[in-house]
Motif scaffolding. Structure first.
Motif, PDB file in Angstrom:
ATOM      1  N   GLY B 161      43.899 109.711 -10.671  1.00  0.00           N
ATOM      2  CA  GLY B 161      42.918 109.789 -11.739  1.00  0.00           C
ATOM      3  C   GLY B 161      41.642 110.487 -11.325  1.00  0.00           C
ATOM      4  N   ARG B 162      41.604 110.955 -10.083  1.00  0.00           N
ATOM      5  CA  ARG B 162      40.417 111.673  -9.633  1.00  0.00           C
ATOM      6  C   ARG B 162      40.810 112.659  -8.549  1.00  0.00           C
ATOM      7  NH1 ARG B 162      35.174 109.326  -6.726  1.00  0.00           N
ATOM      8  NH2 ARG B 162      36.671 107.740  -6.126  1.00  0.00           N
ATOM      9  N   VAL B 163      40.158 113.799  -8.532  1.00  0.00           N
ATOM     10  CA  VAL B 163      40.440 114.808  -7.517  1.00  0.00           C
ATOM     11  C   VAL B 163      39.362 114.759  -6.458  1.00  0.00           C
ATOM     12  CG1 VAL B 163      40.669 117.258  -7.042  1.00  0.00           C
ATOM     13  CG2 VAL B 163      41.683 116.291  -9.111  1.00  0.00           C
ATOM     14  N   ILE B 164      39.789 114.601  -5.224  1.00  0.00           N
ATOM     15  CA  ILE B 164      38.866 114.538  -4.099  1.00  0.00           C
ATOM     16  C   ILE B 164      39.014 115.821  -3.291  1.00  0.00           C
ATOM     17  CG2 ILE B 164      38.314 113.298  -1.974  1.00  0.00           C
ATOM     18  CD1 ILE B 164      37.791 111.573  -4.260  1.00  0.00           C
ATOM     19  N   SER B 165      37.891 116.409  -2.946  1.00  0.00           N
ATOM     20  CA  SER B 165      37.985 117.620  -2.138  1.00  0.00           C
ATOM     21  C   SER B 165      37.963 117.241  -0.667  1.00  0.00           C
ATOM     22  CB  SER B 165      36.823 118.557  -2.467  1.00  0.00           C
ATOM     23  OG  SER B 165      35.601 117.876  -2.271  1.00  0.00           O
ATOM     24  N   HIS B 166      39.136 116.944  -0.158  1.00  0.00           N
ATOM     25  CA  HIS B 166      39.277 116.543   1.235  1.00  0.00           C
ATOM     26  C   HIS B 166      40.613 117.103   1.703  1.00  0.00           C
ATOM     27  CE1 HIS B 166      39.994 114.042   4.743  1.00  0.00           C
ATOM     28  NE2 HIS B 166      38.753 113.590   4.676  1.00  0.00           N
ATOM     29  N   PRO B 167      40.633 117.697   2.884  1.00  0.00           N
ATOM     30  CA  PRO B 167      41.819 118.464   3.279  1.00  0.00           C
ATOM     31  C   PRO B 167      43.101 117.630   3.422  1.00  0.00           C
ATOM     32  CG  PRO B 167      40.281 118.210   5.093  1.00  0.00           C
ATOM     33  CD  PRO B 167      39.569 117.759   3.874  1.00  0.00           C
ATOM     34  N   ALA B 168      42.971 116.329   3.690  1.00  0.00           N
ATOM     35  CA  ALA B 168      44.178 115.570   4.019  1.00  0.00           C
ATOM     36  C   ALA B 168      44.437 114.421   3.054  1.00  0.00           C
ATOM     37  CB  ALA B 168      44.075 115.030   5.451  1.00  0.00           C
ATOM     38  N   ILE B 169      43.828 114.499   1.863  1.00  0.00           N
ATOM     39  CA  ILE B 169      44.002 113.411   0.898  1.00  0.00           C
ATOM     40  C   ILE B 169      44.829 113.904  -0.289  1.00  0.00           C
ATOM     41  CG2 ILE B 169      42.803 111.829  -0.647  1.00  0.00           C
ATOM     42  CD1 ILE B 169      42.189 111.125   2.121  1.00  0.00           C
ATOM     43  N   ASP B 170      45.795 113.098  -0.686  1.00  0.00           N
ATOM     44  CA  ASP B 170      46.596 113.435  -1.864  1.00  0.00           C
ATOM     45  C   ASP B 170      45.911 112.908  -3.114  1.00  0.00           C
ATOM     46  OD1 ASP B 170      48.751 114.620  -0.395  1.00  0.00           O
ATOM     47  OD2 ASP B 170      49.350 112.599   0.203  1.00  0.00           O
ATOM     48  N   CYS B 171      45.933 113.721  -4.158  1.00  0.00           N
ATOM     49  CA  CYS B 171      45.318 113.326  -5.429  1.00  0.00           C
ATOM     50  C   CYS B 171      46.266 113.650  -6.566  1.00  0.00           C
ATOM     51  CB  CYS B 171      44.014 114.090  -5.672  1.00  0.00           C
ATOM     52  SG  CYS B 171      42.826 113.947  -4.359  1.00  0.00           S
ATOM     53  N   ILE B 172      46.126 112.863  -7.607  1.00  0.00           N
ATOM     54  CA  ILE B 172      46.854 113.169  -8.824  1.00  0.00           C
ATOM     55  C   ILE B 172      45.932 112.864  -9.986  1.00  0.00           C
ATOM     56  CG2 ILE B 172      47.885 110.873  -8.748  1.00  0.00           C
ATOM     57  CD1 ILE B 172      50.278 112.178 -10.125  1.00  0.00           C
ATOM     58  N   ALA B 173      45.857 113.813 -10.912  1.00  0.00           N
ATOM     59  CA  ALA B 173      44.929 113.627 -12.018  1.00  0.00           C
ATOM     60  C   ALA B 173      45.431 114.355 -13.244  1.00  0.00           C
ATOM     61  CB  ALA B 173      43.542 114.129 -11.633  1.00  0.00           C
ATOM     62  N   CYS B 174      44.835 113.975 -14.368  1.00  0.00           N
ATOM     63  CA  CYS B 174      45.171 114.568 -15.655  1.00  0.00           C
ATOM     64  C   CYS B 174      44.185 115.691 -15.946  1.00  0.00           C
ATOM     65  CB  CYS B 174      45.093 113.479 -16.722  1.00  0.00           C
ATOM     66  SG  CYS B 174      45.272 114.048 -18.409  1.00  0.00           S
ATOM     67  N   VAL B 330      47.311 118.289  -4.310  1.00  0.00           N
ATOM     68  CA  VAL B 330      46.643 117.944  -5.566  1.00  0.00           C
ATOM     69  C   VAL B 330      47.604 118.222  -6.712  1.00  0.00           C
ATOM     70  CG1 VAL B 330      44.751 118.446  -7.132  1.00  0.00           C
ATOM     71  CG2 VAL B 330      44.347 118.427  -4.664  1.00  0.00           C
ATOM     72  N   VAL B 331      47.947 117.171  -7.437  1.00  0.00           N
ATOM     73  CA  VAL B 331      48.874 117.314  -8.555  1.00  0.00           C
ATOM     74  C   VAL B 331      48.109 117.153  -9.861  1.00  0.00           C
ATOM     75  CG1 VAL B 331      50.913 116.384  -9.685  1.00  0.00           C
ATOM     76  CG2 VAL B 331      50.759 116.391  -7.186  1.00  0.00           C
ATOM     77  N   MET B 332      48.193 118.160 -10.709  1.00  0.00           N
ATOM     78  CA  MET B 332      47.533 118.082 -12.013  1.00  0.00           C
ATOM     79  C   MET B 332      48.585 117.878 -13.093  1.00  0.00           C
ATOM     80  SD  MET B 332      44.390 118.284 -11.212  1.00  0.00           S
ATOM     81  CE  MET B 332      43.724 118.308 -12.880  1.00  0.00           C
ATOM     82  N   ILE B 333      48.308 116.938 -13.968  1.00  0.00           N
ATOM     83  CA  ILE B 333      49.265 116.632 -15.030  1.00  0.00           C
ATOM     84  C   ILE B 333      48.697 117.042 -16.381  1.00  0.00           C
ATOM     85  CG2 ILE B 333      50.430 114.754 -16.221  1.00  0.00           C
ATOM     86  CD1 ILE B 333      51.014 113.484 -13.704  1.00  0.00           C
ATOM     87  N   ASP B 334      49.544 117.697 -17.163  1.00  0.00           N
ATOM     88  CA  ASP B 334      49.094 118.152 -18.478  1.00  0.00           C
ATOM     89  C   ASP B 334      49.227 117.038 -19.511  1.00  0.00           C
ATOM     90  OD1 ASP B 334      48.164 120.788 -18.289  1.00  0.00           O
ATOM     91  OD2 ASP B 334      50.203 121.505 -17.939  1.00  0.00           O
ATOM     92  N   PRO B 335      48.147 116.767 -20.225  1.00  0.00           N
ATOM     93  CA  PRO B 335      48.218 115.806 -21.324  1.00  0.00           C
ATOM     94  C   PRO B 335      48.831 116.474 -22.536  1.00  0.00           C
ATOM     95  CG  PRO B 335      46.039 116.718 -21.219  1.00  0.00           C
ATOM     96  CD  PRO B 335      46.818 117.374 -20.107  1.00  0.00           C
TER      97      PRO B 335
END
Lengths: 343, 343
Positions: B161-174, B330-335
């Motif tokens: 639910g939030r994108v973090i700008s960090h080289p080794a962190i996985d994120c997923i957000a809409c 970083v995974v972005m999901i389309d609403p």
DNA sequence: CAGTTATGTGAACACGCGTGCATATTTCGA
DNA sequence: TCGAAATATGCACGCGTGTTCACATAACTG
């Protein structure tokens, strides 16, 4: 051959990168490992300056004592299993949220199992591999078979929503019978006579008690159920149950075994059958979930006191941890009728 | 003096009754402790008959290998921290339920923190004492400060639910921005011009993105927001926000930053201001929680795909555990817009 | 039968930690 | 100044596992 390489070589390629350990901190701070351990143990003999140094070094390295290793010495793990069935019933969701919050506040960490029906027993068996301080089980989500497993492992079990006849198990439950008697009494007082019932899964003891309460209060007034449908405690289930109910009969009131089904029934009656509630038809639920109070529904219902339930669960938990050998306690909670706009 | 009594004496009064151990099973079955360990290790050399005997004895005694002790050897703990903020937002509850279910199904056991705002950071610090396989964090429920803590402890963090700008962190957000553009476009196409907005806590990045989407699409049409109120993502918050909104202005459409507020706003408009939706006023929400589809509301909304989100969280988790060193993803999901009855 | 290989098995170690015990250092009283 | 009490610290052990290592026995091979 790969599996023959010496330890040092294997350590260079660990499966999981190692965690910072007390020995690392000791080396970095130039003290003994014992000193590190003592620095984190309140009341242990350690020079104030040295303790400061150790804590500083630990902070820099990001060290935290490994709670699991510590538990090997007999310390409590503060890990508590929480088993809740499918979360389709909103009351279960509210229960879980409140319980998690309360456990966190008192320094217990819940391992949550739920959301699935199949494989739940297997999952519970799996988490018994961890030295849990206790296991908290919601209602009918689990068979009694696991009690033996837990007692053999000396893991106390606390049931919420069901009474178990076992000498050393703590239980907390709502007087479902009384709640339903109150609900039916209210309907009878306002002149309702053709009363229907939408129930949940018949295997649940809470369901049996609620049904019994309705039937017995009706019998007392010389009546029987005008109709009865079994459903699944969900909103959608309440909708279809109401459809079935209205196909065969035309009741002037419907009692539902929980709020989610009551809301579904209410929705169906209004939107699909154009019935006016409560003029054409009264509807009463059970639980008093948050949605019941929303203006759209304004549901008359029997409150199953959530905060009190969770408080009691925590009280039982603390008591059990303080004295593992004490006899099992059964706490019964009185529901109370919440009169809103659907009766 | 009490603290001077010998070990044997102290062992007779343990704080917590001891768990059945491999040594106990070994003694009962008349084999070595190694044999017991091997009996539970698939692929280990052990005579079939003897293994059978050990397993039988273990079953009788209720023995299960202590997963925590095992983890000291470097095995994964299968323990995953899950941090979710206050559960007043129903979408968070649905997210939690779906995630817990999915984790259970793949043999991970979630330690859940949530339901409280205050003390959450402290709670997270506490559970870092356990050797977690990973930490899954919902949206804006936590500051970025903990990332350092986790990386030092080699605990991977996954944000949902939030994108973090960090080289080794996985994120997923809409893609919140796109969702809101779609919503506003729908409103503009049906001729709405005086569009209001009910937002959530402005510190959340998702909130900022949703607001930006609305404002920019309006600007594209040469419009600005007719009104704007900030609230708290809850049903009650939506109600009072709508009251405020209608005091000062008379919009012909209101976009809400989530469904819970949209439902509250809808409820207030209908029941307290006797407005007809969508004729007098259009309302659009965000998330598509289960309640949005209920006949009472039939809310037009932007779906924040829950199942896909949870699937991706689990995919990221598996990938991270398989290869802890891989770069962050970083995974972005389309609403997608769900057109129902309130626009 | 001697020599090699396959098959089982128990003792011992390491994992990370808290703590009892013995020892080293300081403080205090007379 | 000397002994005793107080304070501080390192060593070593055990918690419950999985796994290596060395060794014992059984099964083949020629």
């Amino acid at each position: 051959m790969a599996h023959d390489r010496p330890l040092a070589d294997r350590a260079a390629q660990p499966r999981r990168r190692a965690r910072v350990t007390a020995a690392d901190v000791a080396e970095a701070a130039g003290v003994s490992r014992s000193a590190v351990s003592r620095a984190f143990t309140p009341g242990a003999y350690l020079d104030a300056d040295k303790r400061q140094l150790v804590l500083k070094t630990a902070m820099d390295l990001g060290y935290r004592p490994n709670a699991l290793a510590a538990s090997l010495q007999g310390a409590a793990t503060d890990l508590v299993g929480v088993v809740v069935g499918e979360l389709s019933n909103p009351y279960d969701s509210e229960w879980l949220a409140a319980l998690v919050s309360a456990l966190n506040a008192s320094g217990k960490w819940p391992i949550v199992l739920g959301g699935q029906a199949e494989g739940l027993d297997e999952s519970v068996t799996s988490i018994l591999s961890y030295p849990l301080d206790a296991l908290i089980v919601r209602g009918g989500s689990l068979g009694e078979a696991l009690i033996d497993n837990c007692t053999k492992l000396n893991i106390p079990v606390i049931f919420s929503g069901r009474v178990i006849s076992h000498p050393a198990i703590d239980c907390i439950a709502c007087r479902n019978h009384i709640g339903m008697v109150q609900a039916v009494t209210l309907l009878l007082e306002s002149g309702r006579r053709r009363i229907g019932y939408i129930g949940g899964p018949p295997t649940l003891s809470s369901e049996q008690e609620r049904l019994a309460g309705v039937v017995e209060r009706l019998a007392e007034a010389g009546l029987t159920l005008a109709a009865q449908v079994t459903s699944d405690y969900s909103f959608g289930g309440g909708q279809s149950a109401m459809r079935t109910l209205l196909q065969d009969t035309s009741p002037d009131a419907v009692v539902c075994a929980n709020d989610a089904m009551a809301l579904g029934a209410l929705s169906f009656a209004r939107n699909c059958r154009n019935l006016t509630v409560p003029e054409d038809l009264a509807i009463i639920g059970f639980d008093d979930i948050a949605m019941a109070a929303w203006a759209e529904f304004n549901l008359t219902t029997v409150r199953n006191p959530l905060a009190k339930t969770v408080d009691e669960v925590l009280r039982l938990l603390e008591g059990r941890l303080a004295n593992p050998q004490k006899p099992g306690e059964v706490v019964m909670i009185d529901p109370d009728l919440v009169k809103r706009g659907t009766h």
